[in-house]
Design an enzyme around this catalytic site. Structure first.
Site, PDB file in Angstrom:
ATOM      1  CG  HIS A  35       9.964  -0.578  26.513  1.00 51.93           C
ATOM      2  ND1 HIS A  35      10.829  -1.410  26.519  1.00 51.93           N
ATOM      3  CD2 HIS A  35       9.297  -0.801  25.382  1.00 51.93           C
ATOM      4  CE1 HIS A  35      10.784  -0.465  24.583  1.00 51.93           C
ATOM      5  NE2 HIS A  35       9.511  -0.923  24.520  1.00 51.93           N
TER       6      HIS A  35
ATOM      7  CD  GLU B 239       5.669  -1.005  22.638  1.00 55.03           C
ATOM      8  OE1 GLU B 239       5.649  -0.797  21.356  1.00 55.03           O
ATOM      9  OE2 GLU B 239       6.169  -1.477  23.454  1.00 55.03           O
TER      10      GLU B 239
HETATM   11  C1  PEP Z   1       8.841   0.775  21.142  1.00 54.85           C
HETATM   12  O1  PEP Z   1       9.700   0.439  21.736  1.00 54.85           O
HETATM   13  O2  PEP Z   1       8.215   0.731  22.418  1.00 54.85           O
HETATM   14  C2  PEP Z   1       8.522   1.110  19.815  1.00 54.85           C
HETATM   15  C3  PEP Z   1       7.466   0.288  19.837  1.00 54.85           C
HETATM   16  O3  PEP Z   1       9.797   0.540  19.218  1.00 54.85           O
HETATM   17  P1  PEP Z   1       9.662   0.716  17.747  1.00 54.85           P
HETATM   18  O4  PEP Z   1       8.665   1.347  17.056  1.00 54.85           O
HETATM   19  O5  PEP Z   1      11.402   1.260  17.175  1.00 54.85           O
HETATM   20  O6  PEP Z   1       9.372  -0.731  17.188  1.00 54.85           O
END
Ligand code: PEP
Length: 228
Positions: free
Chosen positions: A82, A151
Protein backbone atom coordinates in the site's frame (compact mmCIF):
# COMPACT_ATOMS: atom_id res chain seq x y z
CA UNK A 1 -16.16 -8.35 -8.94
CA UNK A 2 -14.20 -7.67 -5.77
CA UNK A 3 -14.93 -4.96 -3.21
CA UNK A 4 -12.43 -4.41 -0.43
CA UNK A 5 -12.49 -2.07 2.57
CA UNK A 6 -9.24 -0.70 3.97
CA UNK A 7 -9.87 0.79 7.41
CA UNK A 8 -6.23 1.91 7.75
CA UNK A 9 -5.64 3.12 11.35
CA UNK A 10 -9.35 3.54 12.04
CA UNK A 11 -11.84 1.58 14.14
CA UNK A 12 -11.45 -0.60 17.21
CA UNK A 13 -12.11 -4.30 17.63
CA UNK A 14 -15.57 -3.51 19.00
CA UNK A 15 -16.33 -1.28 15.98
CA UNK A 16 -15.14 -3.98 13.60
CA UNK A 17 -17.27 -6.69 15.18
CA UNK A 18 -20.35 -4.53 14.88
CA UNK A 19 -19.38 -3.46 11.32
CA UNK A 20 -19.11 -7.09 10.18
CA UNK A 21 -22.40 -8.01 11.81
CA UNK A 22 -24.12 -5.17 10.00
CA UNK A 23 -22.31 -5.86 6.72
CA UNK A 24 -23.44 -9.48 6.73
CA UNK A 25 -27.10 -8.49 6.83
CA UNK A 26 -26.92 -8.13 3.04
CA UNK A 27 -26.42 -10.82 0.45
CA UNK A 28 -23.13 -10.32 -1.41
CA UNK A 29 -24.30 -12.24 -4.47
CA UNK A 30 -21.26 -12.92 -6.65
CA UNK A 31 -19.25 -10.10 -5.14
CA UNK A 32 -16.12 -11.07 -3.25
CA UNK A 33 -15.89 -8.84 -0.17
CA UNK A 34 -12.75 -8.27 1.89
CA UNK A 35 -12.22 -6.13 4.99
CA UNK A 36 -8.81 -4.99 6.21
CA UNK A 37 -9.04 -3.66 9.79
CA UNK A 38 -6.09 -2.60 11.99
CA UNK A 39 -4.11 -5.36 13.75
CA UNK A 40 -5.95 -4.92 17.05
CA UNK A 41 -9.22 -5.67 15.29
CA UNK A 42 -8.14 -8.86 13.52
CA UNK A 43 -10.86 -11.48 13.92
CA UNK A 44 -11.44 -15.02 12.77
CA UNK A 45 -13.78 -14.26 9.90
CA UNK A 46 -13.61 -15.16 6.22
CA UNK A 47 -13.89 -11.50 5.19
CA UNK A 48 -10.91 -10.33 7.19
CA UNK A 49 -7.42 -9.70 5.86
CA UNK A 50 -4.34 -8.05 7.37
CA UNK A 51 -3.28 -4.60 6.19
CA UNK A 52 0.34 -5.64 6.58
CA UNK A 53 2.49 -8.37 8.09
CA UNK A 54 6.16 -9.17 8.52
CA UNK A 55 7.60 -11.89 6.28
CA UNK A 56 8.55 -14.29 9.07
CA UNK A 57 6.69 -16.82 11.19
CA UNK A 58 7.72 -15.06 14.43
CA UNK A 59 10.85 -13.50 15.92
CA UNK A 60 12.60 -10.33 17.06
CA UNK A 61 10.67 -7.78 14.97
CA UNK A 62 9.36 -5.23 17.45
CA UNK A 63 6.07 -3.68 16.44
CA UNK A 64 5.31 -6.25 13.75
CA UNK A 65 3.13 -9.34 13.45
CA UNK A 66 3.97 -12.42 11.43
CA UNK A 67 2.51 -15.70 10.30
CA UNK A 68 2.06 -17.11 13.81
CA UNK A 69 -0.18 -14.20 14.82
CA UNK A 70 -2.20 -14.37 11.59
CA UNK A 71 -2.62 -18.11 11.97
CA UNK A 72 -4.20 -17.59 15.37
CA UNK A 73 -7.10 -15.89 13.58
CA UNK A 74 -6.96 -18.21 10.59
CA UNK A 75 -6.22 -15.24 8.33
CA UNK A 76 -5.21 -16.14 4.79
CA UNK A 77 -5.42 -12.71 3.14
CA UNK A 78 -2.93 -9.85 3.24
CA UNK A 79 -2.49 -6.39 1.72
CA UNK A 80 1.04 -5.71 0.48
CA UNK A 81 2.62 -2.57 -0.95
CA UNK A 82 0.00 0.00 0.00
CA UNK A 83 1.28 3.50 -0.80
CA UNK A 84 1.13 4.51 2.85
CA UNK A 85 3.55 1.70 3.62
CA UNK A 86 5.74 2.55 0.64
CA UNK A 87 5.92 6.30 1.24
CA UNK A 88 5.09 6.92 4.91
CA UNK A 89 6.75 3.79 6.32
CA UNK A 90 9.45 3.84 3.61
CA UNK A 91 9.17 0.17 2.60
CA UNK A 92 11.47 -0.63 -0.29
CA UNK A 93 10.48 -2.67 -3.34
CA UNK A 94 12.97 -5.30 -2.23
CA UNK A 95 11.26 -5.67 1.15
CA UNK A 96 7.80 -5.62 -0.42
CA UNK A 97 8.84 -8.39 -2.83
CA UNK A 98 10.16 -10.38 0.13
CA UNK A 99 6.77 -10.08 1.83
CA UNK A 100 5.10 -11.18 -1.38
CA UNK A 101 7.29 -14.29 -1.67
CA UNK A 102 6.76 -15.22 1.97
CA UNK A 103 2.98 -14.94 1.89
CA UNK A 104 2.82 -16.61 -1.51
CA UNK A 105 4.78 -19.51 -0.06
CA UNK A 106 2.15 -19.68 2.68
CA UNK A 107 -0.65 -19.64 0.16
CA UNK A 108 -2.19 -16.30 1.12
CA UNK A 109 -4.51 -14.30 -1.06
CA UNK A 110 -2.42 -11.20 -1.74
CA UNK A 111 -3.91 -7.78 -2.50
CA UNK A 112 -0.88 -6.12 -4.06
CA UNK A 113 -0.95 -2.33 -4.42
CA UNK A 114 0.85 -0.20 -6.96
CA UNK A 115 0.44 3.46 -7.85
CA UNK A 116 2.32 6.53 -8.94
CA UNK A 117 2.82 9.85 -7.13
CA UNK A 118 1.57 13.09 -8.70
CA UNK A 119 4.94 14.18 -10.11
CA UNK A 120 5.04 11.00 -12.20
CA UNK A 121 1.42 11.37 -13.34
CA UNK A 122 2.26 14.89 -14.55
CA UNK A 123 4.91 13.42 -16.86
CA UNK A 124 2.28 11.39 -18.72
CA UNK A 125 1.14 7.81 -19.24
CA UNK A 126 4.45 6.37 -20.37
CA UNK A 127 6.16 7.62 -17.21
CA UNK A 128 3.32 6.19 -15.12
CA UNK A 129 3.62 2.75 -16.70
CA UNK A 130 7.40 2.69 -16.31
CA UNK A 131 7.00 3.67 -12.67
CA UNK A 132 4.43 0.95 -12.03
CA UNK A 133 6.71 -1.62 -13.65
CA UNK A 134 9.30 -0.84 -10.99
CA UNK A 135 6.70 -1.62 -8.36
CA UNK A 136 6.18 -5.11 -9.67
CA UNK A 137 9.82 -6.11 -9.71
CA UNK A 138 10.12 -9.44 -7.91
CA UNK A 139 6.36 -10.10 -7.98
CA UNK A 140 4.95 -13.27 -9.53
CA UNK A 141 2.13 -11.86 -11.65
CA UNK A 142 0.90 -15.37 -12.40
CA UNK A 143 0.30 -16.25 -8.75
CA UNK A 144 -3.24 -17.62 -8.66
CA UNK A 145 -4.11 -15.84 -5.41
CA UNK A 146 -2.86 -12.44 -6.53
CA UNK A 147 -5.20 -9.45 -6.78
CA UNK A 148 -3.61 -6.25 -8.05
CA UNK A 149 -4.84 -2.87 -6.85
CA UNK A 150 -3.93 0.17 -8.94
CA UNK A 151 -4.09 3.11 -6.58
CA UNK A 152 -2.60 6.41 -7.76
CA UNK A 153 -1.05 8.00 -4.67
CA UNK A 154 -2.52 11.41 -5.53
CA UNK A 155 -6.01 9.93 -5.60
CA UNK A 156 -5.85 8.21 -2.21
CA UNK A 157 -7.84 10.00 0.46
CA UNK A 158 -7.97 13.22 -1.56
CA UNK A 159 -11.53 13.05 -2.86
CA UNK A 160 -10.11 13.27 -6.39
CA UNK A 161 -10.25 9.92 -8.13
CA UNK A 162 -8.36 9.25 -11.35
CA UNK A 163 -10.26 10.04 -14.55
CA UNK A 164 -11.91 7.09 -16.25
CA UNK A 165 -9.58 7.47 -19.26
CA UNK A 166 -6.57 7.32 -16.93
CA UNK A 167 -7.92 4.22 -15.19
CA UNK A 168 -8.71 2.58 -18.51
CA UNK A 169 -5.27 3.32 -19.93
CA UNK A 170 -3.35 2.05 -16.91
CA UNK A 171 -5.50 -1.04 -16.38
CA UNK A 172 -5.09 -1.97 -20.05
CA UNK A 173 -1.31 -1.82 -19.62
CA UNK A 174 -1.42 -3.89 -16.42
CA UNK A 175 -3.68 -6.39 -18.20
CA UNK A 176 -0.90 -6.98 -20.74
CA UNK A 177 1.22 -8.24 -17.85
CA UNK A 178 -1.23 -10.37 -15.89
CA UNK A 179 -4.58 -12.08 -16.12
CA UNK A 180 -5.22 -11.70 -12.39
CA UNK A 181 -8.01 -9.33 -11.18
CA UNK A 182 -7.12 -5.63 -11.22
CA UNK A 183 -8.84 -3.35 -8.71
CA UNK A 184 -8.89 0.43 -8.79
CA UNK A 185 -8.46 2.40 -5.57
CA UNK A 186 -8.36 6.12 -4.84
CA UNK A 187 -11.34 8.16 -3.66
CA UNK A 188 -13.94 5.65 -4.78
CA UNK A 189 -17.34 6.72 -3.51
CA UNK A 190 -21.03 6.08 -4.09
CA UNK A 191 -21.11 8.52 -7.00
CA UNK A 192 -18.20 7.21 -9.01
CA UNK A 193 -18.12 3.47 -8.22
CA UNK A 194 -20.46 2.41 -11.03
CA UNK A 195 -18.63 4.22 -13.82
CA UNK A 196 -15.26 3.06 -12.50
CA UNK A 197 -16.42 -0.54 -12.45
CA UNK A 198 -17.83 -0.27 -15.95
CA UNK A 199 -14.40 0.72 -17.22
CA UNK A 200 -12.67 -2.10 -19.15
CA UNK A 201 -10.26 -4.25 -17.13
CA UNK A 202 -11.54 -3.01 -13.76
CA UNK A 203 -12.40 -6.08 -11.72
CA UNK A 204 -13.25 -4.37 -8.47
CA UNK A 205 -12.38 -1.58 -6.07
CA UNK A 206 -10.30 -1.03 -2.96
CA UNK A 207 -12.06 1.54 -0.81
CA UNK A 208 -10.57 3.53 2.07
CA UNK A 209 -12.49 6.52 3.49
CA UNK A 210 -15.86 5.61 2.00
CA UNK A 211 -15.71 2.11 3.50
CA UNK A 212 -15.62 3.39 7.06
CA UNK A 213 -19.37 3.89 7.08
CA UNK A 214 -20.94 0.45 6.87
CA UNK A 215 -24.15 1.74 5.26
CA UNK A 216 -22.12 3.33 2.45
CA UNK A 217 -20.06 0.18 2.00
CA UNK A 218 -23.21 -1.94 1.84
CA UNK A 219 -24.67 0.40 -0.77
CA UNK A 220 -21.47 0.04 -2.77
CA UNK A 221 -21.79 -3.75 -2.71
CA UNK A 222 -25.41 -3.44 -3.87
CA UNK A 223 -24.27 -1.30 -6.81
CA UNK A 224 -21.52 -3.76 -7.68
CA UNK A 225 -23.99 -6.67 -7.62
CA UNK A 226 -25.91 -5.02 -10.47
CA UNK A 227 -22.86 -4.67 -12.72
CA UNK A 228 -22.66 -7.36 -15.37
C1 PEP B 1 -6.82 3.24 0.14
O1 PEP B 1 -6.27 3.63 1.17
O2 PEP B 1 -6.51 2.14 -0.31
C2 PEP B 1 -7.80 4.10 -0.51
C3 PEP B 1 -8.17 3.79 -1.71
O3 PEP B 1 -8.26 5.18 0.20
P1 PEP B 1 -9.43 6.19 -0.25
O4 PEP B 1 -10.58 5.38 -0.74
O5 PEP B 1 -9.76 6.95 1.00
O6 PEP B 1 -8.87 7.07 -1.32
Amino acid sequence: MIVAANFKMNKTKKDTISYLKDLKTIDFGNVKVAVFPPFTALLEDELIGAQNAYPEVNGAYTGEIGLEQLNEFNIKRVLIGHSERRYVLKESQEFIAKKFEFFKKHNFEIFYCIGEPIEIRKKGTEAVINYLKEQIVGIDLKYEKLIIAYEPVWAIGTGISAKLEEIQEVHAEIRKLTNRPILYGGSVNLNNIKSILETPNVDGVLVGSASLDVETFKEMIEIVKEIK
